[in-house]
Design an enzyme around this catalytic site. Sequence first.
Site, mmCIF file in Angstrom:
data_model
loop_
_atom_site.group_PDB
_atom_site.id
_atom_site.type_symbol
_atom_site.label_atom_id
_atom_site.label_comp_id
_atom_site.label_asym_id
_atom_site.label_seq_id
_atom_site.Cartn_x
_atom_site.Cartn_y
_atom_site.Cartn_z
ATOM 1 N N ARG A 104 6.814 41.111 16.237
ATOM 2 C CA ARG A 104 7.149 40.052 15.287
ATOM 3 C C ARG A 104 6.312 38.831 15.617
ATOM 4 N NH1 ARG A 104 13.067 37.416 14.545
ATOM 5 N NH2 ARG A 104 12.563 36.480 16.522
ATOM 6 N N THR A 108 5.609 33.158 12.088
ATOM 7 C CA THR A 108 6.037 33.532 10.725
ATOM 8 C C THR A 108 7.284 34.419 10.741
ATOM 9 O OG1 THR A 108 4.732 35.554 10.737
ATOM 10 C CG2 THR A 108 3.608 33.560 10.011
ATOM 11 N N ASP A 200 15.391 37.455 24.342
ATOM 12 C CA ASP A 200 14.317 38.358 23.915
ATOM 13 C C ASP A 200 14.513 39.706 24.612
ATOM 14 O OD1 ASP A 200 11.763 39.788 23.932
ATOM 15 O OD2 ASP A 200 11.002 37.988 22.950
ATOM 16 N N ASP A 203 11.450 41.251 26.522
ATOM 17 C CA ASP A 203 11.139 40.540 27.766
ATOM 18 C C ASP A 203 12.191 40.820 28.844
ATOM 19 O OD1 ASP A 203 8.825 39.474 26.789
ATOM 20 O OD2 ASP A 203 9.696 37.530 26.271
HETATM 21 C C1 PRP Z 1 12.155 42.272 18.610
HETATM 22 C C2 PRP Z 1 13.233 43.325 18.469
HETATM 23 C C3 PRP Z 1 13.054 43.807 17.064
HETATM 24 C C4 PRP Z 1 12.624 42.557 16.341
HETATM 25 C C5 PRP Z 1 13.794 42.016 15.579
HETATM 26 O O1 PRP Z 1 10.943 42.851 18.864
HETATM 27 O O2 PRP Z 1 13.156 44.328 19.438
HETATM 28 O O3 PRP Z 1 12.081 44.825 16.929
HETATM 29 O O4 PRP Z 1 12.204 41.619 17.345
HETATM 30 O O5 PRP Z 1 13.424 40.939 14.807
HETATM 31 P P1 PRP Z 1 13.419 40.994 13.215
HETATM 32 O O6 PRP Z 1 14.703 41.656 12.797
HETATM 33 O O7 PRP Z 1 13.395 39.541 12.832
HETATM 34 O O8 PRP Z 1 12.211 41.724 12.763
HETATM 35 P P2 PRP Z 1 9.622 41.986 19.182
HETATM 36 O O9 PRP Z 1 8.881 41.706 17.929
HETATM 37 O O10 PRP Z 1 10.005 40.795 20.010
HETATM 38 O O11 PRP Z 1 8.724 42.975 20.004
HETATM 39 P P3 PRP Z 1 8.969 43.690 21.423
HETATM 40 O O12 PRP Z 1 10.033 44.714 21.206
HETATM 41 O O13 PRP Z 1 7.645 44.267 21.711
HETATM 42 O O14 PRP Z 1 9.388 42.647 22.425
HETATM 43 N N1 URA Z 2 14.096 39.674 18.925
HETATM 44 C C1 URA Z 2 14.749 39.568 20.114
HETATM 45 O O1 URA Z 2 14.346 40.191 21.095
HETATM 46 N N2 URA Z 2 15.806 38.750 20.188
HETATM 47 C C2 URA Z 2 16.278 38.067 19.138
HETATM 48 O O2 URA Z 2 17.283 37.343 19.273
HETATM 49 C C3 URA Z 2 15.592 38.197 17.905
HETATM 50 C C4 URA Z 2 14.515 39.016 17.827
#
Ligand code: PRP
Ligand code: URA
Length: 209
Positions: A104, A108, A200, A203
């Site tokens: 994400r 944006t 997150d 992370d």
């Molecule tokens: C996080 C999470 C989802 C997304 C949710 O992933 O694991 O995939 O954000 O957000 P949304 O509903 O607004 O799309 P992230 O993009 O942080 O990637 P990662 O899993 O690699 O940390």
């Molecule tokens: N992605 C995450 O990992 N945490 C949130 O709260 C939203 C999006």
Amino acid sequence: MSKFTVLNHPLIQHKLTIIRNKDTGTRVFREVANEIAELMVYEITRDLPLEDVTVQTPMGETVQKTLSGKKLAVIPILRAGLGMVDGVLQLIPAAKVGHIGMYRDEKTLKPHEYFVKLPSDIEQRELFIVDPMLATGGSANMAIEALKKRGAQHMRLVVLVAAPEGVKAVQDQNPDVDIYAAALDEKLNENGYIFPGLGDAGDRLFGTK
Ligand code: PRP
Ligand code: URA
């Protein structure tokens, strides 16, 4: 409209509180996230169809139940979805695993797809898409579209924490996909993070940032 179900078994609630805690470290976060995924899959699979099968016990022949219907696959949305896969496989060790890479954009909040690798017979399988967080719903909707584009027909979305905004977005765009969460939280904050959430997820699972 699709079903949205909160699986609020006491063990799930207890374990979710552990991973919400900001002082919970990577090792325990990882372990407990998988435990929650396992408990959720136990609940979700209550409706799997069964059929009769004849089995010989050491005492003689009997007709008993065995799973029938579609084979299963688990589809983690990378990265954070990986943190639920082992939990699912504890209960369904024969499931195939497909991966959808998506991140994400922090400004944006729009998702970007960077990787898709799926079992070849995806259209014949019942899919469990797993991702700890359903925030705006953008990533989940894009993952569902990626699956449908490749022939997937039956899928459910399994998340740990959902925001109302994300649930609505998926129900609006994909009314055929049922959603299961361990908790429905209050809202998204001004940065698009779930409040109170758990931070997150990627992370915290991988010890990055
Ligand atoms: C996080 C999470 C989802 C997304 C949710 O992933 O694991 O995939 O954000 O957000 P949304 O509903 O607004 O799309 P992230 O993009 O942080 O990637 P990662 O899993 O690699 O940390
Ligand atoms: N992605 C995450 O990992 N945490 C949130 O709260 C939203 C999006």
